[in-house]
Design an enzyme around this catalytic site. Structure first.
Site, PDB file in Angstrom:
ATOM      1  N   GLN A   1       4.948 -22.151  51.060  1.00  0.00           N
ATOM      2  CA  GLN A   1       4.954 -22.600  49.750  1.00  0.00           C
ATOM      3  C   GLN A   1       4.072 -22.215  48.796  1.00  0.00           C
ATOM      4  OE1 GLN A   1       5.047 -26.983  50.121  1.00  0.00           O
ATOM      5  NE2 GLN A   1       5.358 -27.321  47.729  1.00  0.00           N
ATOM      6  N   PHE A   2       4.480 -20.979  48.001  1.00  0.00           N
ATOM      7  CA  PHE A   2       3.413 -20.671  47.158  1.00  0.00           C
ATOM      8  C   PHE A   2       2.883 -21.553  46.071  1.00  0.00           C
ATOM      9  CE2 PHE A   2       7.429 -20.361  44.779  1.00  0.00           C
ATOM     10  CZ  PHE A   2       6.936 -20.289  43.367  1.00  0.00           C
ATOM     11  N   THR A   3       3.639 -22.635  45.829  1.00  0.00           N
ATOM     12  CA  THR A   3       3.208 -23.688  44.830  1.00  0.00           C
ATOM     13  C   THR A   3       1.737 -24.362  45.139  1.00  0.00           C
ATOM     14  OG1 THR A   3       4.576 -25.558  45.565  1.00  0.00           O
ATOM     15  CG2 THR A   3       5.605 -23.845  43.949  1.00  0.00           C
TER      16      THR A   3
END
Length: 164
Positions: A78-80
């Site tokens: 999850q890059f967010t």
């Protein structure tokens, strides 16, 4: 590297309307990777996650680790988690690692987690748990995923390898 741990009774990841992986009681881990992450960050998180005492004992106290409970794990990239919201209303993801850096670290994290899990858990406990496949499962890096979960508690813990 950041990890958001959610203690769950059940979690699943669906890709293209098909369940890709699912787990029972254990941890759903959302993993964010930044440009500066290294093997040291992976080792720190793996040790911390496996030994974090966030599962209830017989008296209802959070005294047991994932290893103590022989829980399952679902790891989702999850890059967010590295979103910057300082300017304007559109998040910037400049701090998130590009795929050429993030994918190898994500894959290494999963392998290190599985290796440490198997080396730290008593083999007789695995026999009792009756796993048909590995207790460590994941989504697909970069895929459009739908995550379903039943949070147990709720218990949600955030660990940042840069804040030791």
């Amino acid at each position: 590297m950041k990890a958001v741990l959610q203690r769950v009774d059940h979690a699943s990841v669906t890709i293209n309307n098909e369940v890709h992986n699912e787990i029972g009681k254990g941890l759903l881990i959302f993993l964010g990777i930044t440009q500066l992450d290294t093997q040291e960050d992976i080792e720190y998180l793996v040790k911390k996650i496996l030994n974090m005492r966030i599962f209830s004992d017989g008296k209802g106290k959070m005294n047991l680790s994932l290893l103590d409970t022989i829980g399952e794990v679902l790891v989702i990239s999850q890059f967010t988690l590295y979103a910057s919201t300082k300017k304007g209303n559109r998040p910037s993801f400049i701090n998130a690692a590009r795929p050429d850096i993030a994918i190898p670290l994500y894959e290494r994290f999963k392998k290190e987690l599985e290796k440490a899990y198997y080396s730290d858990v008593d083999n007789s406990a695995f026999a009792k748990a009756n796993f048909k496949t590995s207790p460590i499962k994941s989504g697909v890096f970069g895929a459009d995923m739908r995550i379903s979960l039943i949070n147990d508690g709720p218990v949600t813990i955030v660990i940042d390898s840069k804040n030791k």
